[in-house]
Scaffold this active site. Structure first.
Site, PDB file in Angstrom:
ATOM      1  N   THR A  33      45.379  36.042  45.502  1.00 49.91           N
ATOM      2  CA  THR A  33      46.280  36.699  46.991  1.00 49.91           C
ATOM      3  C   THR A  33      45.054  37.570  47.897  1.00 49.91           C
ATOM      4  OG1 THR A  33      48.572  36.065  46.364  1.00 49.91           O
ATOM      5  CG2 THR A  33      48.241  37.495  47.918  1.00 49.91           C
ATOM      6  N   THR A  36      39.510  37.908  49.349  1.00 53.45           N
ATOM      7  CA  THR A  36      38.830  37.414  48.205  1.00 53.45           C
ATOM      8  C   THR A  36      39.185  36.487  47.667  1.00 53.45           C
ATOM      9  OG1 THR A  36      38.005  39.790  48.271  1.00 53.45           O
ATOM     10  CG2 THR A  36      37.087  38.315  46.793  1.00 53.45           C
ATOM     11  N   ASP A  89      42.099  36.673  40.390  1.00 53.47           N
ATOM     12  CA  ASP A  89      42.684  37.463  41.574  1.00 53.47           C
ATOM     13  C   ASP A  89      41.409  39.136  42.128  1.00 53.47           C
ATOM     14  OD1 ASP A  89      44.694  38.403  43.558  1.00 53.47           O
ATOM     15  OD2 ASP A  89      45.999  39.064  42.091  1.00 53.47           O
ATOM     16  N   ALA A  91      40.555  42.425  43.910  1.00 56.53           N
ATOM     17  CA  ALA A  91      42.090  43.810  43.870  1.00 56.53           C
ATOM     18  C   ALA A  91      41.364  44.808  45.445  1.00 56.53           C
ATOM     19  CB  ALA A  91      41.589  44.711  42.671  1.00 56.53           C
ATOM     20  N   GLY A 103      48.086  45.326  45.109  1.00 57.83           N
ATOM     21  CA  GLY A 103      49.426  45.263  46.246  1.00 57.83           C
ATOM     22  C   GLY A 103      49.031  45.199  47.761  1.00 57.83           C
ATOM     23  N   GLU A 111      51.290  38.672  41.486  1.00 60.18           N
ATOM     24  CA  GLU A 111      50.502  39.080  41.337  1.00 60.18           C
ATOM     25  C   GLU A 111      50.960  39.374  39.695  1.00 60.18           C
ATOM     26  OE1 GLU A 111      47.962  39.356  45.214  1.00 60.18           O
ATOM     27  OE2 GLU A 111      48.606  41.289  43.832  1.00 60.18           O
ATOM     28  N   LYS A 129      34.795  48.499  46.184  1.00 63.08           N
ATOM     29  CA  LYS A 129      36.093  48.140  45.872  1.00 63.08           C
ATOM     30  C   LYS A 129      35.863  49.543  43.977  1.00 63.08           C
ATOM     31  CE  LYS A 129      38.475  45.237  48.708  1.00 63.08           C
ATOM     32  NZ  LYS A 129      39.175  44.734  47.940  1.00 63.08           N
TER      33      LYS A 129
HETATM   34  C1  5RP Z   1      46.560  41.564  47.240  1.00 58.06           C
HETATM   35  C2  5RP Z   1      46.051  42.048  46.632  1.00 58.06           C
HETATM   36  C3  5RP Z   1      44.627  41.639  46.996  1.00 58.06           C
HETATM   37  O1  5RP Z   1      44.010  40.818  45.492  1.00 58.06           O
HETATM   38  C4  5RP Z   1      43.869  43.063  47.355  1.00 58.06           C
HETATM   39  O2  5RP Z   1      44.716  43.443  48.653  1.00 58.06           O
HETATM   40  C5  5RP Z   1      42.584  42.505  47.866  1.00 58.06           C
HETATM   41  O3  5RP Z   1      42.179  41.490  48.242  1.00 58.06           O
HETATM   42  P1  5RP Z   1      40.890  41.372  49.778  1.00 58.06           P
HETATM   43  O4  5RP Z   1      40.503  40.270  48.545  1.00 58.06           O
HETATM   44  O5  5RP Z   1      41.967  40.710  51.091  1.00 58.06           O
HETATM   45  O6  5RP Z   1      40.085  42.476  49.927  1.00 58.06           O
HETATM   46  O7  5RP Z   1      46.542  42.561  45.589  1.00 58.06           O
HETATM   47  O8  5RP Z   1      48.420  41.665  47.113  1.00 58.06           O
END
Ligand code: 5RP
Length: 262
Positions: A33, A36, A89, A91, A103, A111, A129
């Protein structure tokens, strides 16, 4: 069009695009989620629609489930899948041991369950990140609504004895009301600034009544695909220590950008 994407979005996109190379016919794939992960779902959808890739997707949130279906991916529940070949996923932070904070999008519970039920977890992230020590990003904690303020007080008391730099905690809001997760819970964000012992903190947090799960992913991630704004990608594997470098081109007429970009 790719040309209109910011460098961070380009970095997210190339990480996502490189990561789907690890998906094979017949796999049950955990779909993360976040922004990305959304690129990854779109890339997978293209492979399903254009190349006949046959996979089953196990989404980690209602919004990912909706996007996956829109992209033509067959969606099944974790209970139907039972065990997964791979989860991809995003992060919020990753360190050199590929321990994570997740999160930021509020989906950490599903997740973590889905990633833990997978043979392999691949994280896709823009290079921003990467951190030396976890904790600059506020650590999300899913708590049940009943007595959440009591849980918050217990957490703050526990943090006094932990190796962290900050101890402020805030309830995540969605406008004037608390943010509510897919499971109907609340999120507390822990502003720790620096987490000295993430493994210990993760274990202690999960023992507090009312805490459902925390956003530290320790020893769960196998690979990280790091994207850069100029199209470079690095695939780092924690199991064999390898680092592979690559460069992806942006195609101006890419359907992903024309039809689905956000
Ligand atoms: C969702 C997450 C996402 O993987 C995390 O927040 C990274 O998000 P993004 O890809 O929008 O930077 O843990 O619960």
């Amino acid at each position: 069009m790719a040309g209109e994407l910011s460098p961070i979005d380009k970095a997210k996109f190339v990480a996502a695009k490189r990561a789907v190379d690890f998906v094979e016919d017949g796999m049950r794939v955990g779909l993360g989620t976040g922004s990305t992960a959304a690129w990854m779902v779109r890339c997978l959808g293209e492979l399903v629609r254009n190349d006949g890739l046959k996979i089953k997707g196990i989404p980690t949130s209602t919004r990912t489930a909706e996007l996956a279906r829109d992209c033509g991916i067959t969606v099944i529940s974790l209970d139907e899948a039972k065990w997964l070949d791979l989860t991809i996923d995003g992060a919020d932070e990753f360190d050199q041991d590929l321990n994570l904070i997740k999160g930021g999008g509020g989906a950490l519970l599903q997740e973590k369950i889905v990633a833990t039920a997978s043979d392999q977890m691949i994280v896709i992230a823009d290079v921003g990140k990467e951190v030396e020590t976890l904790g600059a990003f506020p650590l999300p904690l899913e708590v049940i609504p009943f007595g959440w303020q009591t849980s918050q007080a217990l957490i703050e008391e526990m943090l006094i004895s932990m190796d962290v730099l900050g101890r402020n905690t805030t309830l995540r809001m969605n406008g004037p009301a608390p943010f509510v997760t897919d499971e109907g819970n609340y999120i507390l964000d822990l502003h720790l600034n620096r987490i000295g012992n993430a493994r210990q903190l993760s274990m202690v947090l999960n023992q507090i009544p009312g805490v459902v799960e925390n956003g530290l992913f320790i020893d769960i991630c196998d690979k990280v695909v790091v994207g850069f704004g100029d199209g470079r990608v690095e695939v780092r594997d924690i199991n064999d220590g390898s680092i592979e470098e690559d460069r992806l081109d942006f195609l101006e007429d890419d359907n992903l950008f024309r039809d689905l970009g956000d």
